[in-house]
Design a protein around this motif. Structure first.
Motif, PDB file in Angstrom:
ATOM      1  N   LEU A  97       0.826  -1.202   0.000  1.00 39.88           N
ATOM      2  CA  LEU A  97       0.000   0.000   0.000  1.00 39.88           C
ATOM      3  C   LEU A  97       0.863   1.255   0.000  1.00 39.88           C
ATOM      4  N   ASN A 115      -9.628   4.275   2.667  1.00 45.11           N
ATOM      5  CA  ASN A 115      -9.318   3.023   1.972  1.00 45.11           C
ATOM      6  C   ASN A 115     -10.110   2.898   0.671  1.00 45.11           C
ATOM      7  N   PHE A 174      -3.722  -3.143  -4.248  1.00 46.22           N
ATOM      8  CA  PHE A 174      -4.489  -4.132  -3.505  1.00 46.22           C
ATOM      9  C   PHE A 174      -3.574  -5.224  -2.959  1.00 46.22           C
ATOM     10  N   VAL A 214      -6.358   5.477   5.469  1.00 48.12           N
ATOM     11  CA  VAL A 214      -4.972   5.029   5.322  1.00 48.12           C
ATOM     12  C   VAL A 214      -4.015   6.202   5.570  1.00 48.12           C
ATOM     13  N   SER A 263     -13.791  -0.325   4.388  1.00 50.23           N
ATOM     14  CA  SER A 263     -13.756   0.577   3.236  1.00 50.23           C
ATOM     15  C   SER A 263     -13.603   2.034   3.651  1.00 50.23           C
ATOM     16  N   THR A 315      -4.949  -3.295   2.487  1.00 54.52           N
ATOM     17  CA  THR A 315      -6.164  -2.658   1.978  1.00 54.52           C
ATOM     18  C   THR A 315      -7.329  -3.647   1.896  1.00 54.52           C
ATOM     19  N   VAL A 366      -8.651   4.621  -2.481  1.00 55.15           N
ATOM     20  CA  VAL A 366      -7.427   4.103  -3.079  1.00 55.15           C
ATOM     21  C   VAL A 366      -7.792   3.354  -4.353  1.00 55.15           C
TER      22      VAL A 366
END
Length: 423
Positions: free
Chosen positions: A110, A136, A143, A156, A152, A147, A139
């Motif tokens: 990530l 999240n 993946f 982050v 959701s 993440t 983004v």
């Protein structure tokens, strides 16, 4: 609605502050933005807000605050405007991205994706990501396990709703700026961004800096410039004893002060900073929460070899020997250090319940625009009445939503230039 100010030098106003009450010339603010819209009942405690502010109303209140300053001839700079301009420099962009993604919670996959994502952003977009955060579900790619396992709507990169309180992340001592070190994890990146602005923005080219976000914890709300050469530092929930000592060493080594008063304050939410207990409104007048006034003590710290004991090759003052006096009542110690007979106390109210209510609503957290002129929240009726009875002109502003993060006019402003007090 006001917009973020550009900050290229528009006039010849010099930078520097040596008191709390010299006529204010230039100030740094942060207009509430999308970062406040990220607050929820699930995260507001962690992000240090007591409630969920009505953002549009908070913006209106802040715009009125900024306009009240401009009406008094104050140049208003906006943090996000300065940050966007600073991020035009590649070195500033690289530093901002690296520090924003340094958290161990991201993981390699990530972090690698976000590094590329932020590197492709424009300065304006990057400012938005750094201040409002990244969720999240925002983004696109990257993946990996992190993440996939996060919810959701988990962040982050966290938002920075406390950017509103620009006083905490930097303090000017004459013509030098001290970058502070904020104690709460939710606020660490604020002072990183502030340091980036002072390092990379052309407005501050050549300005010498003290301290820094990697050092012992010191927050600007705990630092009062009582008089030229006299600094009070609250020690409590946010500023540590080690932080106060290190700051004292730095200002002594640079010849910026002759006395630092270390002032212990209760480690609780209502008195998180010294400026929630007292602020200066004139060269010899201070508004103070009476419920703690009698108990407030101060330890006078001075260089053991006198005010000229600075060591040129020792910028942090590590080799200085400090003299720490016995504790005295704060008002007594302050008056001695300031060289005056009495530091006059203006109470927030004689009734202890009224005083407690108005202290909670930042009645003590005033911003001096000049000697005997101060900005205060209009809701603190008793405190404002007592200020006016003491000869202080009160510039009233609304703060019903701005105050939800526990901060008043002083918390929301970082003076960058003030006139020296008359000799």
């Amino acid at each position: 609605m006001t917009t973020d100010s550009s900050s290229a030098p528009a006039d010849d106003r010099s930078l520097g502050v040596d008191s709390e009450v010299g006529r204010l010339r230039t100030v740094l603010l942060h207009r509430p933005g999308p970062e406040l819209q990220r607050l929820t009942p699930r995260n507001n405690d962690r992000l240090l807000f007591d409630g969920i502010p009505w953002v549009a109303r908070a913006q209106d209140e802040h715009d009125a605050f900024a306009e009240a300053l401009r009406a008094r001839g104050v140049e208003v700079l906006h943090l996000t405007g300065l940050l966007t301009e600073a991020l035009a420099a590649p070195a500033a962009r690289d530093e901002a991205i690296r520090t924003a993604l340094a958290g161990l919670h991201l993981g390699t996959t990530l972090r690698g994706h976000l590094t590329g994502f932020l590197a492709d952003a424009s300065p304006e977009e990057l400012t938005g990501h750094l201040t409002a955060g990244i969720r999240n579900d925002e983004v696109r790619g990257g993946f990996g396990l992190v993440t996939s396992l996060l919810a959701s709507d988990d962040f982050v990169v966290d938002p920075l709703p406390n950017l509103l309180f620009t006083r905490d992340s930097s303090v000017w001592f004459r013509d030098r700026v001290a970058i502070t070190s904020l104690a709460m994890p939710a606020r660490t990146r604020e002072t990183q961004l502030t340091e980036l602005i002072y390092t990379h923005h052309p407005r501050f080219a050549g300005v010498a800096a003290l301290h820094g976000w990697r050092h012992e914890h010191v927050e600007g709300g705990d630092v009062l410039l009582l008089a030229p050469g006299v600094v009070a530092v609250g020690v409590g929930e946010r500023t540590t004893p080690a932080g106060a000592e290190q700051l004292a060493r730095e200002v002594f080594a640079a010849g910026l002060a002759h006395t630092v008063l270390a002032v212990p304050i209760a480690q609780q939410r209502a008195t998180m900073h010294l400026d929630t207990v007292c602020t200066m409104v004139d060269a010899d007048k201070i508004v103070m929460y009476p419920n703690v006034a009698d108990a407030l003590q101060a330890y006078a710290v001075t260089p053991a070899d006198g005010p000229d004991a600075a060591v040129a090759a020792d910028p942090d003052g590590d080799r200085l020997t400090l003299r720490v006096a016995e504790a005295e009542p704060f008002l007594v110690a302050a008056a001695k250090a300031m060289g005056i007979d009495t530091l006059h106390q203006i109470d927030t109210g004689l009734d202890p319940v009224t005083a407690e209510r108005e202290q909670w609503d930042d009645g003590n957290n005033t911003l001096a625009l000049a000697p005997r002129v101060a900005v205060a929240y209009e809701r603190n009726i008793e405190t404002n009445r007592r200020l006016e009875e003491a000869g202080i002109e009160v510039v009233r502003i609304a703060g019903s939503e701005l105050g939800s993060g526990r901060g008043g006019p002083r918390c929301m402003s970082c003076p960058i230039a003030r006139d020296p007090l008359p000799g």
